[in-house]
Every structure is written in C-alpha cells, then in structure tokens.
Design a protein around this motif. Structure first.
Motif, PDB file in Angstrom:
ATOM      1  N   LEU A  56       0.798  -1.227   0.000  1.00  0.00           N
ATOM      2  CA  LEU A  56       0.000   0.000   0.000  1.00  0.00           C
ATOM      3  C   LEU A  56       0.830   1.277   0.000  1.00  0.00           C
ATOM      4  O   LEU A  56       0.523   2.209  -0.748  1.00  0.00           O
ATOM      5  CB  LEU A  56      -0.961  -0.012   1.197  1.00  0.00           C
ATOM      6  N   PRO A  57       1.893   1.408   0.826  1.00  0.00           N
ATOM      7  CA  PRO A  57       2.649   2.676   0.821  1.00  0.00           C
ATOM      8  C   PRO A  57       3.246   3.045  -0.535  1.00  0.00           C
ATOM      9  O   PRO A  57       3.060   4.184  -0.989  1.00  0.00           O
ATOM     10  CB  PRO A  57       3.725   2.442   1.891  1.00  0.00           C
ATOM     11  N   PRO A  58       3.975   2.139  -1.246  1.00  0.00           N
ATOM     12  CA  PRO A  58       4.505   2.564  -2.547  1.00  0.00           C
ATOM     13  C   PRO A  58       3.422   2.861  -3.571  1.00  0.00           C
ATOM     14  O   PRO A  58       3.576   3.771  -4.400  1.00  0.00           O
ATOM     15  CB  PRO A  58       5.377   1.367  -2.983  1.00  0.00           C
ATOM     16  N   VAL A  59       2.307   2.110  -3.520  1.00  0.00           N
ATOM     17  CA  VAL A  59       1.206   2.399  -4.449  1.00  0.00           C
ATOM     18  C   VAL A  59       0.610   3.778  -4.156  1.00  0.00           C
ATOM     19  O   VAL A  59       0.300   4.546  -5.077  1.00  0.00           O
ATOM     20  CB  VAL A  59       0.134   1.299  -4.358  1.00  0.00           C
ATOM     21  N   ALA A  60       0.464   4.099  -2.877  1.00  0.00           N
ATOM     22  CA  ALA A  60      -0.071   5.414  -2.508  1.00  0.00           C
ATOM     23  C   ALA A  60       0.862   6.535  -2.943  1.00  0.00           C
ATOM     24  O   ALA A  60       0.419   7.568  -3.463  1.00  0.00           O
ATOM     25  CB  ALA A  60      -0.312   5.471  -0.996  1.00  0.00           C
ATOM     26  N   VAL A  61       2.171   6.349  -2.727  1.00  0.00           N
ATOM     27  CA  VAL A  61       3.139   7.361  -3.148  1.00  0.00           C
ATOM     28  C   VAL A  61       3.111   7.540  -4.662  1.00  0.00           C
ATOM     29  O   VAL A  61       3.144   8.664  -5.181  1.00  0.00           O
ATOM     30  CB  VAL A  61       4.551   6.981  -2.659  1.00  0.00           C
ATOM     31  N   LEU A  62       3.051   6.408  -5.404  1.00  0.00           N
ATOM     32  CA  LEU A  62       2.987   6.484  -6.866  1.00  0.00           C
ATOM     33  C   LEU A  62       1.734   7.205  -7.327  1.00  0.00           C
ATOM     34  O   LEU A  62       1.778   8.024  -8.257  1.00  0.00           O
ATOM     35  CB  LEU A  62       3.027   5.072  -7.447  1.00  0.00           C
ATOM     36  N   ALA A  63       0.612   6.940  -6.667  1.00  0.00           N
ATOM     37  CA  ALA A  63      -0.633   7.589  -7.048  1.00  0.00           C
ATOM     38  C   ALA A  63      -0.595   9.090  -6.793  1.00  0.00           C
ATOM     39  O   ALA A  63      -1.058   9.889  -7.613  1.00  0.00           O
ATOM     40  CB  ALA A  63      -1.801   6.950  -6.293  1.00  0.00           C
ATOM     41  N   VAL A  64      -0.013   9.490  -5.661  1.00  0.00           N
ATOM     42  CA  VAL A  64       0.020  10.910  -5.307  1.00  0.00           C
ATOM     43  C   VAL A  64       1.035  11.674  -6.153  1.00  0.00           C
ATOM     44  O   VAL A  64       0.764  12.777  -6.638  1.00  0.00           O
ATOM     45  CB  VAL A  64       0.324  11.081  -3.801  1.00  0.00           C
ATOM     46  N   VAL A  65       2.217  11.068  -6.355  1.00  0.00           N
ATOM     47  CA  VAL A  65       3.309  11.778  -7.027  1.00  0.00           C
ATOM     48  C   VAL A  65       3.142  11.776  -8.541  1.00  0.00           C
ATOM     49  O   VAL A  65       3.476  12.758  -9.214  1.00  0.00           O
ATOM     50  CB  VAL A  65       4.663  11.156  -6.624  1.00  0.00           C
ATOM     51  N   PHE A  66       2.614  10.676  -9.106  1.00  0.00           N
ATOM     52  CA  PHE A  66       2.589  10.563 -10.563  1.00  0.00           C
ATOM     53  C   PHE A  66       1.175  10.520 -11.139  1.00  0.00           C
ATOM     54  O   PHE A  66       0.834  11.313 -12.014  1.00  0.00           O
ATOM     55  CB  PHE A  66       3.358   9.306 -10.990  1.00  0.00           C
ATOM     56  N   LEU A  67       0.348   9.603 -10.652  1.00  0.00           N
ATOM     57  CA  LEU A  67      -0.949   9.399 -11.282  1.00  0.00           C
ATOM     58  C   LEU A  67      -1.877  10.596 -11.107  1.00  0.00           C
ATOM     59  O   LEU A  67      -2.557  11.013 -12.051  1.00  0.00           O
ATOM     60  CB  LEU A  67      -1.606   8.134 -10.715  1.00  0.00           C
ATOM     61  N   TYR A  68      -1.903  11.169  -9.911  1.00  0.00           N
ATOM     62  CA  TYR A  68      -2.789  12.310  -9.678  1.00  0.00           C
ATOM     63  C   TYR A  68      -2.416  13.529 -10.541  1.00  0.00           C
ATOM     64  O   TYR A  68      -3.300  14.118 -11.185  1.00  0.00           O
ATOM     65  CB  TYR A  68      -2.794  12.679  -8.201  1.00  0.00           C
ATOM     66  N   PRO A  69      -1.133  13.946 -10.612  1.00  0.00           N
ATOM     67  CA  PRO A  69      -0.795  15.047 -11.527  1.00  0.00           C
ATOM     68  C   PRO A  69      -1.105  14.720 -12.985  1.00  0.00           C
ATOM     69  O   PRO A  69      -1.526  15.602 -13.740  1.00  0.00           O
ATOM     70  CB  PRO A  69       0.709  15.241 -11.303  1.00  0.00           C
ATOM     71  N   LEU A  70      -0.900  13.448 -13.376  1.00  0.00           N
ATOM     72  CA  LEU A  70      -1.205  13.075 -14.754  1.00  0.00           C
ATOM     73  C   LEU A  70      -2.700  13.202 -15.036  1.00  0.00           C
ATOM     74  O   LEU A  70      -3.106  13.688 -16.106  1.00  0.00           O
ATOM     75  CB  LEU A  70      -0.733  11.650 -15.018  1.00  0.00           C
ATOM     76  N   LEU A  71      -3.522  12.791 -14.096  1.00  0.00           N
ATOM     77  CA  LEU A  71      -4.965  12.932 -14.259  1.00  0.00           C
ATOM     78  C   LEU A  71      -5.367  14.406 -14.334  1.00  0.00           C
ATOM     79  O   LEU A  71      -6.281  14.775 -15.087  1.00  0.00           O
ATOM     80  CB  LEU A  71      -5.691  12.245 -13.108  1.00  0.00           C
ATOM     81  N   LEU A  72      -4.684  15.251 -13.564  1.00  0.00           N
ATOM     82  CA  LEU A  72      -4.982  16.684 -13.625  1.00  0.00           C
ATOM     83  C   LEU A  72      -4.643  17.253 -15.002  1.00  0.00           C
ATOM     84  O   LEU A  72      -5.376  18.097 -15.531  1.00  0.00           O
ATOM     85  CB  LEU A  72      -4.197  17.431 -12.546  1.00  0.00           C
ATOM     86  N   VAL A  73      -3.521  16.797 -15.587  1.00  0.00           N
ATOM     87  CA  VAL A  73      -3.147  17.268 -16.926  1.00  0.00           C
ATOM     88  C   VAL A  73      -4.192  16.834 -17.954  1.00  0.00           C
ATOM     89  O   VAL A  73      -4.614  17.630 -18.808  1.00  0.00           O
ATOM     90  CB  VAL A  73      -1.752  16.730 -17.301  1.00  0.00           C
ATOM     91  N   VAL A  74      -4.620  15.578 -17.879  1.00  0.00           N
ATOM     92  CA  VAL A  74      -5.632  15.083 -18.815  1.00  0.00           C
ATOM     93  C   VAL A  74      -6.949  15.839 -18.632  1.00  0.00           C
ATOM     94  O   VAL A  74      -7.611  16.222 -19.609  1.00  0.00           O
ATOM     95  CB  VAL A  74      -5.832  13.568 -18.627  1.00  0.00           C
ATOM     96  N   GLN A  75      -7.337  16.071 -17.372  1.00  0.00           N
ATOM     97  CA  GLN A  75      -8.571  16.800 -17.115  1.00  0.00           C
ATOM     98  C   GLN A  75      -8.496  18.228 -17.658  1.00  0.00           C
ATOM     99  O   GLN A  75      -9.459  18.731 -18.253  1.00  0.00           O
ATOM    100  CB  GLN A  75      -8.858  16.815 -15.618  1.00  0.00           C
TER     101      GLN A  75
END
Length: 319
Positions: A56-75
């Motif tokens: 869970l910790p590395p997945v959470a870090v990956l989601a916050v650091v990479f996936l969330y900003p990427l979703l913001l760019v797409v949005q």
C-alpha cells in the motif's frame, strides 16, 4: 489354517517417527491407506495481510506523485477557458500550424538521433570490445560515468567548440584572417541533432558492451578459421547476438529524444520547436494551459505507444 498375513519383516518405527508403507506410496494393497512421508504432509496455508500492507505505501506514493498530476493534466486538456468540458482544446491545437510543425520536428529529430546513436554506438562498442588497445577498460568505465552527465553539460561543451565564439571559429579566423568563422550550425536543427547524438550514444553503447561481454569468443575464432572476414563476422556472428541490445538501447534513445527539452533550450535554436518546447511556450509564455496540456497528452501518448511497440518487437525478437 494357514495365516494369510505377511510376516513382520520391518522393524518397528522409533517413537515420534511417522511410519511409511514398506512398499511405498503407490504399492499398498486394496483396503490399505498408504502413509505419506512427513515432509509431504499437508501444511496449513499461510494467510494474513502482510503482503498487501507492505504494497500500500509505494502504491499510494505512486498515485500521489505521478498518477494524480497526470490525471490533472488530462482533465485540464478537456477544460477550455470558457468553462465546462469539451474537445475544443484538442480541435484548436490540432488545427494550428505550430503544433503540426512541432510534431514533425520532434519525430524527425528523434528518429534521426536514434539512427545516428545506433550506428555510432555500435561502431564504438565494437572497437572497445574487440579491438585491443591501451585504456580500453578505462574507456568502458567512462561510458558508465557519461550516463550520469546532464544533457545541458554536453550542449555547453559543444557551444565552446562550435559556437559563434567557439574554438573552431577561433582557429579558422586565426589561420585565414577572416572576420568570422564558418561554424554556425548549433542554432539550427542540425546542431540539435549533433548534440542529441553526442549525448545519447552511450545509452546505446552500455547494453551493447554488456552483450559483447557475454559473446563466446570461440565463435569468432571458428568463423575466422573458416575464412570469414571481419565484415562477415560482424554481420553474421556479432550482429545477431547484439540485436536485442540494439533494440533496447534504440528504443530508450527514441523515447528520451521525444521528450528532450534541455538540449533544444541550451543550443539556442529559436527556429527549432519540439513538442516539449511547445508545452513550455504555451504554459509559461502564453499562459494557455489547456493547449499546453493537450500537447503534453499527445507527447505522452506517443511515448507510451512507442514503448508498447518496442515491447512487442522485443518479445518477437527474444529480447
């Protein structure tokens, strides 16, 4: 009446020892249940949440650091300045001449740099691996160190050599007495191409040197004893073994060249606009964030698509 039971020929098992059937697991008579060895006895399955908890910790870090900003760019790419959600930013960007020019420049620079790195890297790796000369090991180690250099450092070095006030122009004016030297290509696409080939060639050499170190030299000796020349040995013996490494290095260089920003910026090539430079121009200079996000999404899609194509080709080639 004769007894039908077999005489006891096996000694009694010691206390605490699991007995086994004297004829093995598969040789018990009808009605008998064979005894399994102790190490084959079923054990209780281990259950618990230790594995998911650690994941869970590395997945959470990956989601916050990479996936969330990427979703913001797409949005943001689907959010025009007028508000709402629409495809208008994509239509406007795709219809602009600047985007088409940047896409064409990015593709041909990346393709040309990749081809140049493959050819130059293969030749240099051949010389280092198979041509004995003093300092070959030191050169191979320097290739590893070179990988850690920032891209702008190579561009700065080329400016000292081929810039308008660089060494090459200084030597030319000193010898000929001319007022200006002939080397002014660094601010053109050819200067960017030279800088990218110079910087990314070691990324091809590193996997090639590793592949050549695993090559059986007996194959080369046999081919040479049968009368094969150096060119034929390279073509029929070395190149097939180096193909997976070439695919790996070439795909890495292609993706990195598609996303290269520092080299284009530091060469001062104002007429060279790639997709990363267009993102910078739209976001920082024009404050057109929807258009910048559209170009960024296109750049990401091209990179991911090329990487997926590389994986498919490498699996077919056995890489």
């Amino acid at each position: 009446m004769a007894s039908t039971s077999e005489p006891l020929t096996q000694p009694l098992p010691a206390p605490g020892v699991v007995p086994t059937h004297p004829r093995g697991l598969d040789s018990a008579r009808p009605g008998e249940t064979p005894l399994a060895p102790a190490e084959q006895m079923p054990t209780k399955a281990r259950t618990g949440w230790k594995g998911p908890a650690w994941a869970l910790p590395p997945v959470a870090v990956l989601a916050v650091v990479f996936l969330y900003p990427l979703l913001l760019v797409v949005q943001q790419s689907f959010s025009p300045d007028e508000g709402g959600t629409a495809l208008a930013p994509y239509a406007d960007v795709f219809a602009s001449a600047s985007f088409r020019s940047a896409l064409t420049t990015t593709v041909w620079l990346a393709a040309g740099s990749t081809v140049g790195c493959l050819v130059l890297g293969f030749v240099l790796a051949l010389v280092i691996a198979f041509v004995p000369f003093p300092g070959a090991k030191a050169v191979a180690r320097f290739v590893d160190v070179f990988l850690s250099f920032p891209s702008f450092l190579i561009t700065l070095a080329l400016l000292f050599i081929y810039g308008n006030a660089g060494m090459a122009n200084g030597v030319w004016t000193g010898v000929t007495g001319a007022a200006d030297g002939p080397f002014h290509f660094l601010t053109t696409p050819w200067g960017v191409l030279l800088a990218e080939i110079t910087y990314f060639t070691p990324f091809v050499m590193r996997p090639l040197l590793a592949a050549f170190s695993q090559l059986d030299t007996a194959q080369l000796e046999v081919a040479s004893s049968l009368g094969a020349g150096p060119a034929r040995i390279v073509r029929q013996v070395i190149l097939p073994e180096a193909l997976p490494a070439l695919l790996a290095g070439g795909s890495l260089v292609l993706v990195m060249c598609l996303n290269e920003f520092g080299i284009v910026l530091f060469t001062g090539a104002k007429g060279v606009t790639t997709l990363p430079m267009l993102v910078y121009s739209k976001a920082i200079l024009e404050s057109d964030y929807p258009a910048a996000c559209v170009v960024a999404v296109v750049n990401i899609a091209i990179s991911v698509g090329l990487y997926s194509l590389y994986r498919a080709v490498s699996r077919r080639a056995g890489a």
